[in-house]
Write a protein that holds these residues in place. Sequence first.
Motif, PDB file in Angstrom:
ATOM      1  N   ALA A   1      47.514  42.390  40.989  1.00  0.00           N
ATOM      2  CA  ALA A   1      46.638  41.940  41.937  1.00  0.00           C
ATOM      3  C   ALA A   1      45.172  43.031  42.040  1.00  0.00           C
ATOM      4  CB  ALA A   1      47.337  42.514  43.320  1.00  0.00           C
ATOM      5  N   ILE A   2      45.150  44.309  41.468  1.00  0.00           N
ATOM      6  CA  ILE A   2      44.005  44.907  41.581  1.00  0.00           C
ATOM      7  C   ILE A   2      43.181  44.665  40.462  1.00  0.00           C
ATOM      8  CG2 ILE A   2      45.041  47.075  42.556  1.00  0.00           C
ATOM      9  CD1 ILE A   2      45.325  48.473  39.943  1.00  0.00           C
ATOM     10  N   THR A   3      43.331  43.697  39.588  1.00  0.00           N
ATOM     11  CA  THR A   3      42.292  43.271  38.839  1.00  0.00           C
ATOM     12  C   THR A   3      41.035  42.660  39.394  1.00  0.00           C
ATOM     13  OG1 THR A   3      43.370  41.127  38.592  1.00  0.00           O
ATOM     14  CG2 THR A   3      43.765  42.384  36.861  1.00  0.00           C
ATOM     15  N   VAL A   4      41.265  42.213  40.993  1.00  0.00           N
ATOM     16  CA  VAL A   4      39.927  42.027  41.674  1.00  0.00           C
ATOM     17  C   VAL A   4      40.467  43.038  42.777  1.00  0.00           C
ATOM     18  CG1 VAL A   4      39.789  39.574  41.218  1.00  0.00           C
ATOM     19  CG2 VAL A   4      41.349  40.224  43.092  1.00  0.00           C
ATOM     20  N   TRP A   5      39.256  43.303  43.453  1.00  0.00           N
ATOM     21  CA  TRP A   5      39.514  44.408  44.641  1.00  0.00           C
ATOM     22  C   TRP A   5      40.362  44.264  45.922  1.00  0.00           C
ATOM     23  CZ3 TRP A   5      38.862  49.286  45.704  1.00  0.00           C
ATOM     24  CH2 TRP A   5      38.740  49.610  46.910  1.00  0.00           C
ATOM     25  N   GLN A   6      41.317  45.158  46.008  1.00  0.00           N
ATOM     26  CA  GLN A   6      42.178  45.134  46.999  1.00  0.00           C
ATOM     27  C   GLN A   6      41.982  46.195  47.629  1.00  0.00           C
ATOM     28  OE1 GLN A   6      44.141  42.521  47.351  1.00  0.00           O
ATOM     29  NE2 GLN A   6      43.484  41.555  45.411  1.00  0.00           N
ATOM     30  N   ASP A   7      42.243  46.178  49.158  1.00  0.00           N
ATOM     31  CA  ASP A   7      42.009  47.456  50.197  1.00  0.00           C
ATOM     32  C   ASP A   7      43.155  48.216  49.981  1.00  0.00           C
ATOM     33  OD1 ASP A   7      42.248  48.862  52.362  1.00  0.00           O
ATOM     34  OD2 ASP A   7      41.385  47.429  53.657  1.00  0.00           O
TER      35      ASP A   7
ATOM     36  N   PHE B   1      40.654  32.902  33.561  1.00  0.00           N
ATOM     37  CA  PHE B   1      39.455  33.817  33.756  1.00  0.00           C
ATOM     38  C   PHE B   1      38.241  32.957  33.873  1.00  0.00           C
ATOM     39  CE2 PHE B   1      36.106  36.058  31.729  1.00  0.00           C
ATOM     40  CZ  PHE B   1      36.228  37.360  32.095  1.00  0.00           C
ATOM     41  N   LYS B   2      37.932  32.088  33.228  1.00  0.00           N
ATOM     42  CA  LYS B   2      36.804  31.169  33.494  1.00  0.00           C
ATOM     43  C   LYS B   2      36.531  30.820  34.655  1.00  0.00           C
ATOM     44  CE  LYS B   2      36.451  29.583  28.490  1.00  0.00           C
ATOM     45  NZ  LYS B   2      36.841  28.420  27.922  1.00  0.00           N
ATOM     46  N   ASP B   3      37.571  30.243  35.430  1.00  0.00           N
ATOM     47  CA  ASP B   3      37.627  29.855  36.917  1.00  0.00           C
ATOM     48  C   ASP B   3      37.141  31.144  37.749  1.00  0.00           C
ATOM     49  OD1 ASP B   3      38.173  27.405  36.060  1.00  0.00           O
ATOM     50  OD2 ASP B   3      40.285  27.447  36.772  1.00  0.00           O
ATOM     51  N   LYS B   4      37.903  32.309  37.630  1.00  0.00           N
ATOM     52  CA  LYS B   4      37.702  33.137  38.506  1.00  0.00           C
ATOM     53  C   LYS B   4      36.493  33.964  38.311  1.00  0.00           C
ATOM     54  CE  LYS B   4      42.422  33.504  40.114  1.00  0.00           C
ATOM     55  NZ  LYS B   4      43.589  34.133  40.424  1.00  0.00           N
ATOM     56  N   ALA B   5      36.051  34.124  37.050  1.00  0.00           N
ATOM     57  CA  ALA B   5      34.791  34.848  36.927  1.00  0.00           C
ATOM     58  C   ALA B   5      33.727  34.045  37.019  1.00  0.00           C
ATOM     59  CB  ALA B   5      34.872  35.403  35.406  1.00  0.00           C
ATOM     60  N   GLY B   6      33.657  32.759  37.124  1.00  0.00           N
ATOM     61  CA  GLY B   6      32.712  31.809  36.935  1.00  0.00           C
ATOM     62  C   GLY B   6      31.383  32.163  36.521  1.00  0.00           C
ATOM     63  N   SER B   7      30.270  32.442  37.155  1.00  0.00           N
ATOM     64  CA  SER B   7      28.885  32.772  36.485  1.00  0.00           C
ATOM     65  C   SER B   7      28.841  34.249  36.777  1.00  0.00           C
ATOM     66  CB  SER B   7      27.765  32.012  37.277  1.00  0.00           C
ATOM     67  OG  SER B   7      27.851  32.144  38.658  1.00  0.00           O
ATOM     68  N   ASN B   8      29.902  34.833  37.197  1.00  0.00           N
ATOM     69  CA  ASN B   8      29.777  36.459  37.375  1.00  0.00           C
ATOM     70  C   ASN B   8      30.576  37.207  36.187  1.00  0.00           C
ATOM     71  OD1 ASN B   8      28.897  38.260  39.109  1.00  0.00           O
ATOM     72  ND2 ASN B   8      30.611  38.324  40.416  1.00  0.00           N
ATOM     73  N   ALA B   9      30.807  36.512  35.188  1.00  0.00           N
ATOM     74  CA  ALA B   9      31.579  37.233  34.131  1.00  0.00           C
ATOM     75  C   ALA B   9      31.287  38.659  33.904  1.00  0.00           C
ATOM     76  CB  ALA B   9      31.601  36.416  33.074  1.00  0.00           C
ATOM     77  N   GLU B  10      29.925  38.887  33.797  1.00  0.00           N
ATOM     78  CA  GLU B  10      29.489  40.249  33.454  1.00  0.00           C
ATOM     79  C   GLU B  10      29.910  41.360  34.507  1.00  0.00           C
ATOM     80  OE1 GLU B  10      27.417  41.645  30.514  1.00  0.00           O
ATOM     81  OE2 GLU B  10      28.041  39.403  29.860  1.00  0.00           O
ATOM     82  N   LYS B  11      30.054  40.823  35.516  1.00  0.00           N
ATOM     83  CA  LYS B  11      30.529  41.739  36.680  1.00  0.00           C
ATOM     84  C   LYS B  11      31.790  41.950  37.121  1.00  0.00           C
ATOM     85  CE  LYS B  11      26.044  42.057  38.632  1.00  0.00           C
ATOM     86  NZ  LYS B  11      25.202  41.022  39.054  1.00  0.00           N
ATOM     87  N   VAL B  12      32.858  41.059  36.448  1.00  0.00           N
ATOM     88  CA  VAL B  12      34.187  41.289  36.889  1.00  0.00           C
ATOM     89  C   VAL B  12      34.858  42.239  36.119  1.00  0.00           C
ATOM     90  CG1 VAL B  12      34.691  38.733  37.596  1.00  0.00           C
ATOM     91  CG2 VAL B  12      35.093  39.466  35.210  1.00  0.00           C
ATOM     92  N   SER B  13      35.950  42.835  36.660  1.00  0.00           N
ATOM     93  CA  SER B  13      36.589  43.883  35.805  1.00  0.00           C
ATOM     94  C   SER B  13      37.325  43.384  34.569  1.00  0.00           C
ATOM     95  CB  SER B  13      37.802  44.430  36.927  1.00  0.00           C
ATOM     96  OG  SER B  13      38.866  43.548  36.801  1.00  0.00           O
TER      97      SER B  13
END
Length: 339
Positions: free
Chosen positions: A50-56, A114-126
């Motif tokens: 879950a914490i591969t993307v931000w979680q409160d 990964f491609k779907d989730k990162a989209g055009s933002n691949a440089e900025k994801v974790s």
Amino acid sequence: MTDTTFTPRVFSGIKPSGGLTLGNYLGAIKRFVGMQGQMETIYCVVDMHAITVWQDPKELANMTREVAAGYLAAGLDPSQSILFNQSQVAAHAELGWIFNCVARVGWMNRMTQFKDKAGSNAEKVSLGLYAYPSLMAADILLYHATHVPVGEDQKQHVELTRDIAAKFNHDYKTDFFPMTTPVIEGPAMRIMNLRDGTKKMSKSGESDMERINMTDDADKIAKKFKKAKTDPEPLPETVEGLADRPEARNLVEIYAALDDTTPEAVIAQYPGAGWGTFKPALADLAVAKLAPISEEMARLMDDPAEIDRILAVGSDKARAIAEPILKKTYDIVGLLRSS
Ligand code: AQP
């Protein structure tokens, strides 16, 4: 093909990255419960995924309990299955690191999720989001799991798990890890978004109207199905008529999965029906199936200490299986254990 040299054992998990959806229920939890008693079953709340993307942080522990409550409310019996959360068994992260050193960057680059989730933002994801499939391979192989029930979206990751096991076995001249079989069967392997039949229903999708949450009440479920996107045609006379009609097919498949039947049987029951007939029938069926589960989830969530206790017992049982497998892996790799 199933690896018959290993004791049959099921492992699967769900990320506490938001409230459980009908996709998680039909594609995963309902099937997990159905496999209980057939072979050894180990089910996990994969909080480290879950914490591969931000979680409160204030929400994460509660979401972890809520996913555990979803499993329990749907019929998971902790005396028959091991139920735990991933971060309580440190061996997942340890084996995950070893597999990061086995998996190839080229393999990761092919992962469509990964491609779907990162989209055009691949440089900025974790970096964790990119490496997620090798941690998932560790989750599975840490228990020498032979069967992994998943929805269609996770098939590629289970195939990667097989590639990692095969490369590890080949490089270290061993047959230590099994070739795990993905179990993907039934009418609900890919429940689609209610507003766009070409996209998967997800916990983290933008609009609440695109998914049915397991905690939605009867009014919400009825409203969401009423507003679900469809084409103007009524249901066809035969199931072949659903081809090229993704939204119509999705609603028929949801009905079939909820009613433990097939899309063919649903079409035979509602041949040529208009949406004004079919959508309310689908909403009634969904409420009948989900209401007892959501009521039980609410009851369980009133006693978080009891959920924590169940997860602690499950974590002890999971560790007892995982630690010897991790130690043996260290020995195979040549990592010194001097104590
Ligand atoms: N729409 C779906 N149809 C069928 N099966 C599904 N699953 C998820 N969505 C559907 C199955 O549920 C299990 C747990 O998935 P997960 O929560 O660990 O990860 P996910 O597949 O990434 O789920 P989401 O809802 O899309 O989460 P977010 O939005 O946070 O990324 C898996 O077996 C999965 O196949």
